[in-house]
Design a protein around this motif. Sequence first.
Motif, short mmCIF file in Angstrom:
data_model
loop_
_atom_site.label_atom_id
_atom_site.label_comp_id
_atom_site.label_asym_id
_atom_site.label_seq_id
_atom_site.Cartn_x
_atom_site.Cartn_y
_atom_site.Cartn_z
N ALA A 191 9.46 12.52 14.57
CA ALA A 191 10.41 13.51 14.43
C ALA A 191 11.52 11.87 14.43
O ALA A 191 12.60 12.04 14.04
CB ALA A 191 10.38 13.99 15.83
N ASP A 192 11.21 10.78 14.92
CA ASP A 192 12.40 9.86 15.24
C ASP A 192 12.59 9.43 13.83
O ASP A 192 12.45 7.69 13.57
CB ASP A 192 12.21 8.84 15.97
N GLY A 193 11.47 9.73 12.97
CA GLY A 193 11.78 8.41 11.80
C GLY A 193 10.84 7.94 11.37
O GLY A 193 10.42 7.03 10.26
N LYS A 194 9.60 7.27 12.25
CA LYS A 194 8.95 6.12 12.64
C LYS A 194 7.26 6.77 11.75
O LYS A 194 6.96 8.67 11.08
CB LYS A 194 7.84 6.29 14.09
N THR A 195 6.41 6.12 10.88
CA THR A 195 6.10 6.97 10.03
C THR A 195 4.41 6.42 10.77
O THR A 195 3.66 4.81 10.96
CB THR A 195 5.59 6.30 8.06
N VAL A 223 0.10 -0.97 -0.09
CA VAL A 223 0.07 -0.13 -0.18
C VAL A 223 0.80 1.03 -0.39
O VAL A 223 1.55 1.40 0.71
CB VAL A 223 -0.95 0.14 1.35
N GLY A 224 1.21 1.71 -1.28
CA GLY A 224 1.21 3.08 -0.93
C GLY A 224 1.48 4.59 -0.02
O GLY A 224 -0.03 4.49 -0.17
N GLY A 225 1.66 5.45 0.38
CA GLY A 225 1.36 6.23 0.85
C GLY A 225 2.23 7.68 0.98
O GLY A 225 3.86 6.91 0.98
N ASP A 235 -7.83 -12.72 7.10
CA ASP A 235 -6.48 -13.20 6.88
C ASP A 235 -6.29 -13.63 5.34
O ASP A 235 -5.10 -14.87 5.65
CB ASP A 235 -6.66 -14.56 7.78
N ARG A 236 -6.67 -13.34 4.31
CA ARG A 236 -6.47 -13.42 3.09
C ARG A 236 -5.21 -12.85 3.06
O ARG A 236 -4.09 -13.22 2.03
CB ARG A 236 -7.54 -13.61 1.90
N PHE A 237 -5.16 -11.85 2.93
CA PHE A 237 -4.22 -10.36 2.73
C PHE A 237 -3.39 -10.29 3.87
O PHE A 237 -4.07 -10.21 5.00
CB PHE A 237 -4.82 -9.27 1.70
N GLU A 238 -2.06 -9.31 3.45
CA GLU A 238 -1.36 -8.89 4.26
C GLU A 238 -0.81 -7.89 3.88
O GLU A 238 -0.12 -7.77 2.70
CB GLU A 238 0.08 -9.71 4.73
N PHE A 239 -1.30 -6.92 4.85
CA PHE A 239 -1.50 -5.38 3.97
C PHE A 239 -0.35 -4.88 4.66
O PHE A 239 -0.17 -5.12 5.55
CB PHE A 239 -2.64 -4.26 4.02
N ARG A 240 1.04 -3.92 3.30
CA ARG A 240 2.00 -3.87 4.30
C ARG A 240 2.09 -2.41 3.71
O ARG A 240 1.66 -1.93 2.38
CB ARG A 240 3.47 -4.44 3.67
N PHE A 241 2.57 -1.00 4.20
CA PHE A 241 2.82 0.55 3.47
C PHE A 241 3.90 0.72 3.19
O PHE A 241 5.42 -0.38 3.54
CB PHE A 241 2.73 0.72 4.86
N VAL A 242 3.83 1.49 2.08
CA VAL A 242 5.21 1.72 1.10
C VAL A 242 5.22 3.39 1.03
O VAL A 242 3.90 3.75 0.95
CB VAL A 242 5.00 0.97 -0.41
#
Length: 253
Positions: free
Chosen positions: A38-42, A25-27, A58-65
């Motif tokens: 500030a610590d770089g965490k999104t 998932v783009g953002g 539990d069918r998909f695993e969404f990951r951030f990009v």
Amino acid sequence: MLRALVVVLAMVIGSSAWARQIVTVGGYEFGPFVDAEADGKTTGLTLALIDALNRYQDRFEFRFVLTSPSRRYKDFEDRKFDLIFFESPDWGWTAKKIPVDVSEVFLDGGELYIAKAAAGRGQEYFTDLAGKRMVGILGYHYGFAGFESDPALLASRYRMTLVNDNAASIEMILKDRGDVAVVTDAYLKRYLKSHPGTDSRLLVSDRFDQRYAHRALVRPGAALTVADMDRLFASMAKDQTLTKLWRGYGIKD
């Protein structure tokens, strides 16, 4: 016997986890949807929605990009992510002729005008913006300017100062460094909730600079289809999962 049962259960759980199909998932940084700490965490609503989706099924695993406003089109074409939330095909995708599958609307929103509160100042202040020092975010389009985004034109024609985010726009107004700013309503609600007393210092317009309908844009041929996304959103809306998420970010009452 008990030990064997535990082993079997572990194998089942493990195989279920491995069976999940990865969906990226783009953002890009734009509060409250994506915030860079500030610590770089999104953090932000996009990350919270991804977490909710991963817990919901539990069918998909969404990951951030992480991408950027200008780079998101090329990153999508380069297959660096499969879908993007809180978007619209009208925001450059159609003009650039990038193929996307478009979900149903899952959240509406818009952008409002804000000014510093002053004695005798009311909604009429926003009727004519000519001559006022405008504040906005670099790289974005604005309704009052005919959806022009060129920084030089915005500066010369509308006396517009461009900053990096909504928080900076609000601060510009509070510090009298601009007359009117255009701010996302979702961010403004969250900002006022987390900054008690600020609402009395700001005049917020009743009318929108522009209104938009948030959708998910999905890559044709991705593991997750737009029909899958619509079904998930519909189910999460029906059982109030999405409503609770929006309320947690101060977007919905």
